[in-house]
Design a protein around this motif. Structure first.
Motif, short mmCIF file in Angstrom:
data_model
loop_
_atom_site.label_atom_id
_atom_site.label_comp_id
_atom_site.label_asym_id
_atom_site.label_seq_id
_atom_site.Cartn_x
_atom_site.Cartn_y
_atom_site.Cartn_z
N LEU A 120 -7.86 11.01 -4.98
CA LEU A 120 -6.48 10.55 -4.87
C LEU A 120 -6.37 9.04 -4.71
CD1 LEU A 120 -5.07 13.28 -2.43
CD2 LEU A 120 -5.10 13.28 -4.93
N LEU A 121 -7.49 8.38 -4.48
CA LEU A 121 -7.47 6.94 -4.23
C LEU A 121 -7.35 6.13 -5.50
CD1 LEU A 121 -10.39 6.76 -1.64
CD2 LEU A 121 -7.94 6.59 -1.13
N THR A 122 -6.63 5.03 -5.40
CA THR A 122 -6.67 4.02 -6.45
C THR A 122 -8.01 3.28 -6.35
OG1 THR A 122 -5.70 2.36 -5.00
CG2 THR A 122 -4.17 3.67 -6.31
N PRO A 123 -8.47 2.61 -7.41
CA PRO A 123 -9.66 1.78 -7.27
C PRO A 123 -9.49 0.78 -6.13
CG PRO A 123 -9.11 2.05 -9.58
CD PRO A 123 -7.96 2.65 -8.79
N GLY A 124 -10.48 0.73 -5.24
CA GLY A 124 -10.39 -0.13 -4.07
C GLY A 124 -9.71 0.52 -2.88
N GLY A 125 -9.15 1.71 -3.07
CA GLY A 125 -8.49 2.42 -1.97
C GLY A 125 -9.49 3.00 -1.00
N VAL A 126 -9.01 3.33 0.21
CA VAL A 126 -9.91 3.81 1.25
C VAL A 126 -9.49 5.20 1.74
CG1 VAL A 126 -10.64 1.54 2.04
CG2 VAL A 126 -8.58 2.56 3.00
N LEU A 127 -10.50 6.00 2.00
CA LEU A 127 -10.33 7.32 2.61
C LEU A 127 -10.84 7.22 4.04
CD1 LEU A 127 -9.83 10.38 2.66
CD2 LEU A 127 -12.04 10.69 1.51
N VAL A 128 -10.01 7.62 4.99
CA VAL A 128 -10.34 7.53 6.42
C VAL A 128 -10.17 8.91 7.04
CG1 VAL A 128 -9.86 6.36 8.60
CG2 VAL A 128 -9.48 5.15 6.43
N LEU A 129 -11.27 9.43 7.59
CA LEU A 129 -11.29 10.76 8.19
C LEU A 129 -11.67 10.66 9.66
CD1 LEU A 129 -13.31 12.59 5.38
CD2 LEU A 129 -10.81 12.45 5.60
N SER A 130 -10.90 11.30 10.51
CA SER A 130 -11.23 11.35 11.94
C SER A 130 -11.22 12.80 12.41
CB SER A 130 -10.22 10.55 12.76
OG SER A 130 -10.27 9.17 12.47
N ALA A 149 -1.41 13.85 -7.67
CA ALA A 149 -1.95 13.17 -8.85
C ALA A 149 -3.10 12.25 -8.43
CB ALA A 149 -0.85 12.34 -9.52
N PRO A 150 -4.20 12.28 -9.15
CA PRO A 150 -5.32 11.37 -8.84
C PRO A 150 -4.89 9.92 -8.93
CG PRO A 150 -6.01 13.10 -10.36
CD PRO A 150 -4.51 13.18 -10.28
N GLY A 151 -5.53 9.07 -8.15
CA GLY A 151 -5.28 7.64 -8.21
C GLY A 151 -3.92 7.21 -7.73
N SER A 152 -3.34 7.93 -6.75
CA SER A 152 -1.97 7.66 -6.33
C SER A 152 -1.84 6.79 -5.08
CB SER A 152 -1.24 8.99 -6.06
OG SER A 152 -1.15 9.77 -7.22
N PHE A 153 -2.91 6.66 -4.29
CA PHE A 153 -2.77 6.06 -2.97
C PHE A 153 -3.86 5.03 -2.69
CE2 PHE A 153 -1.20 10.44 -2.81
CZ PHE A 153 0.10 10.24 -2.38
N GLN A 154 -3.44 3.95 -2.01
CA GLN A 154 -4.43 2.97 -1.53
C GLN A 154 -5.10 3.45 -0.24
OE1 GLN A 154 -1.39 1.86 -2.66
NE2 GLN A 154 -2.12 0.76 -4.48
N LEU A 155 -4.42 4.34 0.49
CA LEU A 155 -4.98 4.89 1.73
C LEU A 155 -4.70 6.38 1.78
CD1 LEU A 155 -6.11 4.77 4.67
CD2 LEU A 155 -3.76 4.25 5.42
N VAL A 193 4.75 5.75 3.07
CA VAL A 193 3.85 6.76 3.62
C VAL A 193 4.40 8.13 3.27
CG1 VAL A 193 2.78 7.77 5.66
CG2 VAL A 193 3.15 5.28 5.55
N LEU A 194 3.56 8.94 2.63
CA LEU A 194 3.87 10.35 2.42
C LEU A 194 3.15 11.13 3.51
CD1 LEU A 194 5.04 12.73 0.86
CD2 LEU A 194 3.05 12.63 -0.66
N TRP A 207 0.83 -1.21 0.00
CA TRP A 207 0.00 0.00 0.00
C TRP A 207 0.86 1.26 0.00
CZ3 TRP A 207 -5.33 0.50 2.63
CH2 TRP A 207 -6.15 -0.57 2.25
N ARG A 208 0.46 2.20 -0.81
CA ARG A 208 1.04 3.56 -0.79
C ARG A 208 0.05 4.44 -0.03
NH1 ARG A 208 1.02 1.85 -5.83
NH2 ARG A 208 -0.58 3.38 -6.46
N CYS A 209 0.53 5.13 0.99
CA CYS A 209 -0.36 5.83 1.91
C CYS A 209 -0.03 7.32 1.96
CB CYS A 209 -0.23 5.26 3.32
SG CYS A 209 -0.47 3.46 3.40
N LEU A 210 -1.07 8.11 2.13
CA LEU A 210 -0.95 9.55 2.33
C LEU A 210 -1.52 9.88 3.69
CD1 LEU A 210 -0.37 12.44 1.26
CD2 LEU A 210 -2.69 12.42 0.28
#
Length: 275
Positions: A140-150, A111-117, A80-81, A55-58
């Protein structure tokens, strides 16, 4: 026409400027008190959502980098960036696979589609562009990637018993809104906004750490009140003596209150057509 009460309109300041400056002694420790209170919950959720090898993560608003480094060390993600407006705390604790970027996330063009997380914790509540940014983060997510907000949810209300703690918390939220635009009132709408951004499998949870003397969360709020004291007093809801009373209450056995909770909402980018 009656004037608006103090703090009714959001301020235009920025987090880390008027208050919570990274160059002020002890700010890294304050951030780490929050990390001690919430990191285990965050990591459990990220693991449950599949964070792992490859996984590439932001990590947006990465602070001192505790989540970024735990992703690398505990889930073996590829990279992780870690992005923050000031990266001094991140650069002070480098780790293999960790890259840092000093940037304003409201203006940074990834860039769009750059991260799995894509993960952001206690960031959007301080920004007026939160609706637009949620849509941008989803891109920014790849297909199947997840966005997590807290972000924080305020658990004081008009029916909350009046205590030094509840008075201080109301003053803090109102003061921070007046100065830097902090607004937690829309945090419960995050699942709806994630769905509106085109994400699937949207869900949310709330964690409320217990307020007990000597706990990390109690230390976090005590330090946060000290650093935002000027804004709190300016609301007229509390004076210096009231803040001092709240600090004593927080560290006493008489404390019987709910901390602000952390709402975590997540969604997954659709995989798209196959075959």
């Amino acid at each position: 026409m009656n004037p608006s009460p103090p703090g009714d309109a959001p301020g235009e300041g920025r987090y880390g400027e008027a208050f919570f400056r990274p160059d002020r002694a002890g700010e890294a420790e304050r951030i780490d008190f929050g990390a001690l209170a919430y990191d285990d919950i965050t990591m459990a959720r990220l693991r449950a959502l599949g964070a792992g090898p490859g996984w590439r993560c932001l990590d947006i608003g990465a602070g001192t980098g505790t989540v970024s480094r735990r992703l690398l060390g505990e889930t073996a993600v590829a990279s992780v960036l870690a992005v923050d407006r000031d990266v001094r705390f991140l650069d002070a604790r480098p780790a293999p696979g960790l890259r840092t970027l000093q940037a304003d996330v409201t203006a940074t063009d990834f860039a769009p589609g750059s991260f799995q997380l894509v993960h952001a914790r206690f960031v959007l509540m301080h920004l007026s562009e939160r609706d637009r940014l949620i849509g941008r983060f989803a891109e920014l997510l790849t297909p199947g990637g997840v966005l997590v907000l807290s972000d924080a949810v305020d658990l004081t209300s008009e029916r909350t018993p009046a205590t030094p703690y509840s008075t201080a918390m109301r003053a803090m939220w109102q003061g921070l809104r007046a100065i830097i635009g902090t607004d937690v009132s829309s945090v419960p709408s995050y699942p709806h906004l994630l769905r509106g951004a085109g994400l699937d499998h949207v869900a949310a949870e709330i964690h409320v750490p217990p307020l007990v003397p000597g706990s990390a969360i109690s230390s976090f709020w005590a330090d946060t009140w000290q650093r935002s004291r000027q804004a709190m007093v300016a609301t007229g809801l509390v004076d210096d003596a009231g803040i001092d009373a709240a600090l004593r209450y927080l560290e006493s056995d008489a404390c019987a209150a709910l901390s602000a909770g952390m709402l975590t909402a997540w969604g997954q980018k659709p995989q798209g057509p196959t075959g």
